[in-house]
Design a protein around this motif. Sequence first.
Motif, short mmCIF file in Angstrom:
data_model
loop_
_atom_site.label_atom_id
_atom_site.label_comp_id
_atom_site.label_asym_id
_atom_site.label_seq_id
_atom_site.Cartn_x
_atom_site.Cartn_y
_atom_site.Cartn_z
N TYR A 159 0.38 -1.39 0.50
CA TYR A 159 0.15 -0.20 -0.15
C TYR A 159 0.61 1.24 0.03
N PRO A 160 0.72 2.13 -0.61
CA PRO A 160 0.82 3.51 -0.37
C PRO A 160 1.49 3.76 0.88
N PHE A 161 2.76 4.57 0.87
CA PHE A 161 2.76 4.75 2.39
C PHE A 161 4.38 5.89 1.99
N SER A 162 4.49 7.07 3.14
CA SER A 162 5.39 7.78 3.07
C SER A 162 5.70 8.90 4.20
N TYR A 163 5.94 9.69 4.70
CA TYR A 163 5.66 11.00 5.40
C TYR A 163 4.98 11.64 5.42
N LEU A 164 4.00 11.09 3.73
CA LEU A 164 3.57 12.32 3.78
C LEU A 164 2.07 11.49 4.04
N ALA A 165 1.86 9.98 4.52
CA ALA A 165 0.55 9.46 5.09
C ALA A 165 -0.02 10.35 6.26
N ALA A 166 -1.36 10.05 6.18
CA ALA A 166 -2.16 10.92 6.96
C ALA A 166 -2.56 9.36 8.34
N ASP A 167 -3.67 9.73 9.09
CA ASP A 167 -4.11 9.12 10.19
C ASP A 167 -4.18 7.47 10.06
N LYS A 168 -5.00 8.04 9.02
CA LYS A 168 -6.22 6.50 8.37
C LYS A 168 -4.05 5.58 8.17
N GLU A 169 -3.75 5.71 6.60
CA GLU A 169 -2.58 5.10 7.05
C GLU A 169 -1.64 4.56 7.84
N ILE A 170 -2.02 5.25 8.84
CA ILE A 170 -0.61 5.11 10.13
C ILE A 170 -1.55 3.88 11.11
N GLU A 171 -2.84 3.80 11.09
CA GLU A 171 -4.14 3.23 11.74
C GLU A 171 -3.03 1.80 10.71
N LEU A 172 -3.88 1.85 9.41
CA LEU A 172 -3.34 0.54 8.65
C LEU A 172 -1.59 -0.21 9.14
N VAL A 173 -0.68 0.17 8.72
CA VAL A 173 0.13 -0.27 9.73
C VAL A 173 0.76 -0.87 10.60
N ASN A 174 -0.45 0.22 11.77
CA ASN A 174 -0.34 -0.63 13.13
C ASN A 174 -1.00 -1.67 13.29
N LEU A 175 -2.28 -1.93 12.54
CA LEU A 175 -3.13 -3.07 12.33
C LEU A 175 -1.87 -4.05 11.58
N CYS A 176 -1.37 -4.19 10.58
CA CYS A 176 -1.03 -4.68 9.94
C CYS A 176 0.22 -5.60 10.73
N LYS A 177 0.64 -5.04 11.50
CA LYS A 177 1.54 -5.52 12.98
C LYS A 177 0.81 -6.15 14.08
N GLU A 178 -0.25 -5.48 14.42
CA GLU A 178 -1.22 -6.46 15.43
C GLU A 178 -2.01 -8.22 15.06
N LYS A 179 -1.89 -7.29 12.99
CA LYS A 179 -2.34 -9.29 12.58
C LYS A 179 -1.24 -9.66 11.62
N ASN A 180 0.09 -9.33 12.04
CA ASN A 180 0.79 -10.28 11.72
C ASN A 180 1.20 -10.36 10.18
N VAL A 181 0.39 -9.06 9.13
CA VAL A 181 0.88 -9.01 7.87
C VAL A 181 1.88 -7.95 7.63
N GLY A 182 2.70 -8.63 6.75
CA GLY A 182 3.59 -8.44 5.99
C GLY A 182 3.50 -7.08 5.00
N ASN A 236 7.66 17.10 9.07
CA ASN A 236 6.74 18.47 9.77
C ASN A 236 6.51 19.28 8.41
N LYS A 237 7.65 21.02 8.36
CA LYS A 237 7.73 21.44 7.44
C LYS A 237 6.17 21.06 6.27
N GLU A 238 7.06 19.85 5.30
CA GLU A 238 6.78 19.23 4.52
C GLU A 238 5.21 18.90 4.52
N GLN A 239 5.44 18.49 5.71
CA GLN A 239 3.42 17.48 5.48
C GLN A 239 2.62 18.70 6.24
N THR A 240 2.96 20.02 6.60
CA THR A 240 2.17 21.16 6.74
C THR A 240 2.62 21.61 4.94
#
Length: 342
Positions: free
Chosen positions: A161-184, A246-250
């Motif tokens: 899935y697309p992921f970078s330092y421009l990720a929104a909270d929902k995408e970070i949530e997805l990364v964390n869910l993958c860790k919880e579910k042991n999905v690479g 942080n500046k880039e994200q803004t």
Amino acid sequence: MMREIILGSTGIKVKQNAFGALPIQRDSVEVAVGLLRKAYEGGMRFFDTARAYSDSEEKVGIALKDVRDDIIIATKTGSTTPEEFWNHLNTSLSLLQTDHIDIYQFHCANQVYRPGDGTGMYECMLEAKDKGLIKHIGITAHKIQVAFDAVESGLYETLQYPFSYLAADKEIELVNLCKEKNVGFIAMKGLAGGLINNSKAAMAYMLQYDNVLPIWGIQRESELDEWLAYMDEMPVMDEAMRTFINKEQTELSGDFCRGCGYCMPCPKGIMINQCARMSLMLRRAPSKGWLAPNMQEEMKKIEDCIECGQCMKKCPYSLNTPSLLKKNYEDYKKVLSGEVLV
């Protein structure tokens, strides 16, 4: 030294710095093979390609067939029928010059294939795995809900899935869910389609997540050299780096085109994946090429937009594409007249 990560339940252990082979389709065979060999010799062990990337698989096969047992190959199928699935898989195996694919992924899935859903697609994956033709079942997506559904299904060993330092909270949530579910989690578009031009910051951000494997799209040796440099000296997320990000994200908050191209083709021939983000490219990656006559012609096509809405329906990020096109065209005309975008 670059750390190693384990890619979820696959048990695959690789350095957290991988090669995305989409761009090498634009290279000659000689250049592509040289890049792939240099990547391998520099320590990269994970190589991601796809049936849809024209001759990318063939180039990977030529370059790495003699070190096949020492690398991980991930490829993808955009098939929607079992017949097409087997055709894609057999073609990939032949071009990659291998008897198995480590991770076989449904490419840019619009649905989560499941056993018994009537398509027969997941059953194809299971049969291919049973025959030893593939080792692990993965899926790639651009739509956030499809990605969440895939992870929650328990049917897929990896998600790309697309992921970078421009990720929104929902995408970070997805990364964390993958860790919880042991999905690479395999991160594509780590440079946000070219909007991010600081590889050190991009790498430092990824290294905060010990379950994320970034695949960097590489076309030039200079690009590869940057990623290989981080094999020896990993970037650190210090205060200066955090402030920069942080500046880039803004600056890039709000709606912007990632350049994925899934909105195309446009019935009026507009090159949406470039034209809808031209303002950002002129600010962040200035190039005379953006103002060349051929690009002026492409931007002028925006005048022909009939606002049919096809692009909006297909956009994975739910953007108002016609509105973005018009805004970018206005900015473009300002630059052509000598104004500086701020």
